[in-house]
Design a protein around this motif. Structure first.
Motif, mmCIF file in Angstrom:
data_model
loop_
_atom_site.group_PDB
_atom_site.id
_atom_site.type_symbol
_atom_site.label_atom_id
_atom_site.label_comp_id
_atom_site.label_asym_id
_atom_site.label_seq_id
_atom_site.Cartn_x
_atom_site.Cartn_y
_atom_site.Cartn_z
ATOM 1 N N PRO A 6 -7.436 101.013 51.793
ATOM 2 C CA PRO A 6 -8.171 102.238 51.393
ATOM 3 C C PRO A 6 -7.040 103.414 51.701
ATOM 4 C CG PRO A 6 -9.158 101.344 53.384
ATOM 5 C CD PRO A 6 -8.266 100.421 52.881
ATOM 6 N N LEU A 28 -9.096 97.140 57.114
ATOM 7 C CA LEU A 28 -10.562 96.924 57.296
ATOM 8 C C LEU A 28 -11.077 96.143 58.382
ATOM 9 C CD1 LEU A 28 -10.836 96.658 53.490
ATOM 10 C CD2 LEU A 28 -11.279 98.512 54.656
ATOM 11 N N ASP A 48 -13.472 101.201 57.081
ATOM 12 C CA ASP A 48 -12.203 101.513 57.737
ATOM 13 C C ASP A 48 -12.530 102.457 58.753
ATOM 14 O OD1 ASP A 48 -12.741 103.625 56.015
ATOM 15 O OD2 ASP A 48 -10.746 103.731 54.946
ATOM 16 N N ALA A 51 -14.969 104.919 57.194
ATOM 17 C CA ALA A 51 -16.240 104.672 56.826
ATOM 18 C C ALA A 51 -17.089 104.442 58.234
ATOM 19 C CB ALA A 51 -16.298 103.339 56.150
ATOM 20 N N TYR A 63 -19.797 102.204 53.832
ATOM 21 C CA TYR A 63 -18.804 100.984 53.491
ATOM 22 C C TYR A 63 -17.647 101.678 52.485
ATOM 23 C CZ TYR A 63 -22.832 98.582 55.428
ATOM 24 O OH TYR A 63 -23.720 97.936 56.259
ATOM 25 N N TRP A 64 -16.643 100.773 52.518
ATOM 26 C CA TRP A 64 -15.632 100.804 51.899
ATOM 27 C C TRP A 64 -15.710 99.798 50.889
ATOM 28 C CZ3 TRP A 64 -12.048 103.783 49.919
ATOM 29 C CH2 TRP A 64 -10.916 103.262 48.991
ATOM 30 N N SER A 65 -15.703 100.047 49.494
ATOM 31 C CA SER A 65 -15.704 99.042 48.524
ATOM 32 C C SER A 65 -14.253 98.423 48.171
ATOM 33 C CB SER A 65 -16.586 99.559 47.253
ATOM 34 O OG SER A 65 -16.423 98.638 46.296
ATOM 35 N N ARG A 66 -14.162 97.202 48.334
ATOM 36 C CA ARG A 66 -12.724 96.650 48.001
ATOM 37 C C ARG A 66 -12.524 96.508 46.569
ATOM 38 N NH1 ARG A 66 -12.614 91.130 51.362
ATOM 39 N NH2 ARG A 66 -14.581 91.302 50.122
ATOM 40 N N ARG A 69 -12.681 100.427 45.366
ATOM 41 C CA ARG A 69 -11.782 101.050 45.976
ATOM 42 C C ARG A 69 -12.351 102.710 46.180
ATOM 43 N NH1 ARG A 69 -7.219 100.783 47.485
ATOM 44 N NH2 ARG A 69 -6.302 102.736 46.629
ATOM 45 N N GLU A 70 -13.482 102.762 46.760
ATOM 46 C CA GLU A 70 -14.091 103.836 47.060
ATOM 47 C C GLU A 70 -15.116 103.724 48.326
ATOM 48 O OE1 GLU A 70 -15.668 105.243 43.427
ATOM 49 O OE2 GLU A 70 -17.777 103.870 43.663
ATOM 50 N N TYR A 71 -15.613 104.746 48.878
ATOM 51 C CA TYR A 71 -16.464 104.616 49.886
ATOM 52 C C TYR A 71 -18.131 104.514 49.230
ATOM 53 C CZ TYR A 71 -12.969 106.011 53.178
ATOM 54 O OH TYR A 71 -11.584 105.906 53.994
#
Length: 141
Positions: A6, A28, A48, A51, A63-66, A69-71
């Motif tokens: 992130p 993460l 991260d 988040a 959450y962080w979306s892998r 690539r966004e919260y």
């Protein structure tokens, strides 16, 4: 699976908490969401520092979306909110346990949990094990 980390912007996370976290190469930490009153394991997400900061300060899981690539905040699009009751760091400081009050489904498939559909092993009660001493003391011992 490796994903691009992130963005490395400054986070509002308490520096003492941030210093304790052991992150993956992607920056993460896995975050296990658990129903606070039943102990039911609901899902696994990734956080991260930012988040985690948002989760701690808003009372809603971020959450962080892998993949995207966004919260993302659980419930913003689905209406299936996770209201945070507690956040704990495990003994190795590399996993978070987020106890929540889950409203609606936790899984993106619409299931209550992400762990209902593909059970690899389930202990079956049998005549051999019923009444056997598990080695765990009961409450009346």
């Amino acid at each position: 699976m490796t994903s691009t980390p992130p963005p490395r912007s400054s986070s509002g996370l308490d520096p003492e908490i941030a210093a304790r976290l052991k992150r993956s190469a992607d920056g993460l930490v896995p975050a296990i969401a658990q129903q606070y009153d039943t102990g039911e394991v609901l899902m696994l997400g990734w956080m991260d520092d930012e988040a985690l900061h948002r989760t701690l300060t808003t009372g809603r899981c971020t959450y962080w979306s892998r993949s995207r690539r966004e919260y993302w905040v659980k419930g913003d699009t689905s209406g299936h909110f996770q209201w945070v009751k507690s956040v704990a760091l495990d003994c190795d400081a590399d996993t978070l346990l987020v106890q929540v009050d889950q409203v609606g489904a936790a899984c993106h498939t619409g299931a209550r949990t992400c762990f209902d559909e593909d059970v690899l092993l389930k202990e079956a009660a049998s005549a051999d094990t019923q009444g056997a001493d598990s080695g765990v003391p009961s409450l009346d011992q």
